[in-house]
Scaffold this active site. Sequence first.
Site, short mmCIF file in Angstrom:
data_model
loop_
_atom_site.label_atom_id
_atom_site.label_comp_id
_atom_site.label_asym_id
_atom_site.label_seq_id
_atom_site.Cartn_x
_atom_site.Cartn_y
_atom_site.Cartn_z
N SER A 44 -26.80 9.90 -41.71
CA SER A 44 -27.82 9.10 -42.36
C SER A 44 -28.32 8.03 -41.40
O SER A 44 -27.93 7.99 -40.22
CB SER A 44 -27.26 8.46 -43.64
OG SER A 44 -26.21 7.56 -43.31
N HIS B 243 -25.20 -21.67 -43.68
CA HIS B 243 -25.97 -22.68 -42.95
C HIS B 243 -25.10 -23.84 -42.46
O HIS B 243 -25.60 -24.72 -41.75
CB HIS B 243 -27.10 -23.23 -43.83
CG HIS B 243 -28.34 -23.59 -43.07
ND1 HIS B 243 -28.38 -23.63 -41.68
CD2 HIS B 243 -29.59 -23.94 -43.48
CE1 HIS B 243 -29.58 -23.97 -41.29
NE2 HIS B 243 -30.35 -24.17 -42.36
N ASN C 218 -26.96 -1.81 -48.59
CA ASN C 218 -28.07 -0.86 -48.57
C ASN C 218 -28.68 -0.77 -49.97
O ASN C 218 -28.64 0.27 -50.62
CB ASN C 218 -27.57 0.50 -48.10
CG ASN C 218 -28.71 1.47 -47.86
OD1 ASN C 218 -29.86 1.07 -47.71
ND2 ASN C 218 -28.38 2.75 -47.83
N ASP D 56 -27.44 -21.73 -37.61
CA ASP D 56 -28.78 -22.27 -37.78
C ASP D 56 -29.81 -21.15 -37.83
O ASP D 56 -29.51 -19.99 -37.55
CB ASP D 56 -29.12 -23.26 -36.64
CG ASP D 56 -28.92 -22.66 -35.26
OD1 ASP D 56 -29.28 -21.46 -35.08
OD2 ASP D 56 -28.41 -23.34 -34.36
#
Length: 489
Positions: free
Chosen positions: A313, A459, A407, A463
Amino acid sequence: MAAVNVLRCSFRFMGRLVCAPQYRSCSRGRFIRSEYILNKPSLKISQQRRFLRNTPVAAGPILQFKLSDIGEGITEVTVKEWYVKEGDTVSQFDSICEVQSDKASVTITSRYDGVISKLYYNVDDTAIVGKPLVDIETEAVKVGALEEDVLEAPAVSHDEHTHQEIKGQKTMATPAVRRLAMENNIKLSEVVGTGRDGRILKEDILNYLSKQTGAILPLSPTPEIVQPPPQARTAPPQPKDKTLPKPAVTKPVFTGKDRTEPLKGFHKAMVKTMSAALKIPHFGYCDEIDLTQLAELREELKSLAESRGVRLSYMPFFIKAASLGLLHYPILNASLDNSCQNITYKASHNIGLAMDTQQGLIVPNVKNVQMLSIFDIAAELNRLQTLGATGQLGTSELTGGTFTISNIGSIGGTYAKPVILPPEVAIGALGKIQVLPRFNAKGEVVKAHIMNVSWSADHRIIDGATMSCFSNLWKSYLENPASMLMDLK
């Protein structure tokens, strides 16, 4: 006739002597050497015979088989299936039941030989670690008598059953474990036993086999490839696989009543994981990927992969490209401790793939992607998908992930906002691949295979520039698949 009667009376008299309490030991179905002393001191009989017990056998001690700790801090599991019922006879290492934790399915095996006298739980009940699971009635044989019988009997000694001399080292294992090792061509001298006094258990063989499978797969793909071919050839059209979830969606029935049920299994794990994820400040980044060249390359390689018994795949390319990107930006393959004082950079790229199963959303991972080829990744994905469809994924496949790709496009949708799975620091969500009009380098409108990707990063330590650079590098590998050859090792 009188002689016959006298002979019968003699045998009856001797039969009473056999059941007399003066015997030193008696064991059903064993050869023993006994000494019988009659009232007359001059008469003494010493001979070796085989005696069969014709009186009811006393019930042996009932042992409580408790649910042991299966690791990963799991304190309770859900009983999914019983392989035995009350009254069944079991031996060591026989499967008793299958339990489902919030991370994996585990098959519980017996530690004793005996008869199941009680089951403490029904299917779908919650079993507590450390509490009784079943009661097993064992044989009423004294240790002293057993040792005496073994010494007197002409059978092979216990040591010959459980010990083996290999290159000067003595290994201990039961015949069942030896048979399992022999069937899989495993040398017991290479297996580390976790049982008492270093005894090799069935679990040690299975763990060794699973580790060896992952390590040997690139060099000897035949064992792993032989199984998938029937599924890959009997169901080449993927629509059948995609329609598998549909039977579960039966015709809705309106009952008119509210229903309350406890959280179990993967749903309970999701509550715990997502609650922890809420403490992470998420940074989002999205982009569009042109997979036209990759689609052509995959089409060329599909027949070659199928000839090796592996369904190819797009996902192996996505995973390998992510691993190559993580080599340049290792902070995305790291973890932050609870006190937010230290960052651990993971050496292995254990990339997880979110799967939607009947048990819920699970995220098995492909171990050490940085050392695998695209074909190796495809073979491992085939194995994980087969185990996931049958609910047989173990703890080793579901733990240890360092980076995740979801996915979501296989179900539908283009963009998403994926939630990070602690202690990981980044995750990507892939949208469905669409054929859309796009301009080429000459300004002409052409058909292009377009996929959207959505990234989320922690975060606190990542960054926006780092996430953007990683995404651009990953994008370049997929839009120009030949460029991956420059960085493959």
